[in-house]
Design a protein around this motif. Structure first.
Motif, mmCIF file in Angstrom:
data_model
loop_
_atom_site.group_PDB
_atom_site.id
_atom_site.type_symbol
_atom_site.label_atom_id
_atom_site.label_comp_id
_atom_site.label_asym_id
_atom_site.label_seq_id
_atom_site.Cartn_x
_atom_site.Cartn_y
_atom_site.Cartn_z
ATOM 1 N N ARG A 141 0.806 -1.223 0.000
ATOM 2 C CA ARG A 141 0.000 0.000 0.000
ATOM 3 C C ARG A 141 0.838 1.271 0.000
ATOM 4 N N SER A 150 0.707 -1.386 -8.105
ATOM 5 C CA SER A 150 -0.116 -2.150 -7.170
ATOM 6 C C SER A 150 0.447 -3.546 -6.955
ATOM 7 N N SER A 169 -3.740 -9.710 -1.628
ATOM 8 C CA SER A 169 -4.788 -9.034 -0.853
ATOM 9 C C SER A 169 -5.500 -9.965 0.124
ATOM 10 N N GLY A 174 -4.235 -5.181 -0.475
ATOM 11 C CA GLY A 174 -3.038 -4.462 -0.871
ATOM 12 C C GLY A 174 -1.739 -5.091 -0.413
#
Length: 217
Positions: A141, A150, A169, A174
């Motif tokens: 993140r 990402s 995730s 994240g």
């Protein structure tokens, strides 16, 4: 407790000692059954004694503990029994000492990756001694906020290095959850670490470019 992966517990601890009322123990990963492609999922659900009367029973093969009128949840009393001999043979061949060593190596491998990647990525959920269990969770993140890159981008980039991406995730959005288990050699762990460091250097280049754009009049 989700006991799908007991890599950090076999021979060391167990869900009952931790205080779980219910624990699902899938055979995949810990007991040699592959996971993915839709199954087969298999394994017992263990409960504390006070919950035993509420478990499913079976009309053909009765189970001691549950109430007799409890209905079945599976047509086959033992689930996908075709895969059970694989886990049985694995446990029999490993023995108690072998299973304990597998737990130790799974924890060692995860901590090796965590220590190697900590200078480059934030590592979540370390204990008081700075160690992780059998999973190394790295937080993407802050990097995404700084660069726009990402966890999904990193997962796709890893494929260029010949790696199937770690879990994305989960259990935290994240993040990447890296779980080498006991089956990966040091050479393979080092190859993965080198790939992740190279990706971090590439992200740094993107971050530098973003900073220049922000500074430019």
């Amino acid at each position: 407790m989700d006991g799908a992966n007991l890599n950090a517990q076999v021979g060391v601890s167990n869900p009952a000692e931790i205080g779980a009322d219910v624990s699902h123990v899938n055979l995949h990963k810990t007991f040699c059954i592959p996971h993915g492609g839709g199954g087969p999922g298999m394994g017992p659900i263990g409960v504390q004694k006070h919950l035993a009367p509420y478990l499913a029973n079976h009309s053909v093969v009765g189970i001691q503990g549950p109430e007799e009128n409890n209905s079945a949840v599976s047509a086959a009393p033992w689930g996908s029994c075709g895969i059970l001999p694989i886990s049985w043979m694995y446990i029999a061949m490993m023995g108690g000492s072998g299973l304990l060593k597998a737990t130790h190596v799974a924890i060692l491998n995860a901590n090796y990756i965590a220590v190697k990647l900590a200078p480059h990525y934030p590592v979540l959920y370390t204990g008081s001694s700075g160690m992780v269990a059998h999973e190394c969770i790295i937080d993407m993140r802050p990097l995404k906020q700084a660069s726009g890159i990402s966890e999904e981008d990193i997962a796709k980039r890893l494929m260029d290095f010949g790696f199937h991406a770690p879990t994305m995730s989960f259990p935290v959005a994240g993040t990447l959850m890296i779980e080498p288990t006991e089956s990966e050699s040091k050479e393979e762990l080092d190859r993965f670490v080198d790939a992740m460091i190279q990706i971090r250097l590439e992200i740094a280049q993107v971050e530098a470019g973003e900073m220049k754009r922000k500074i430019a009049p």
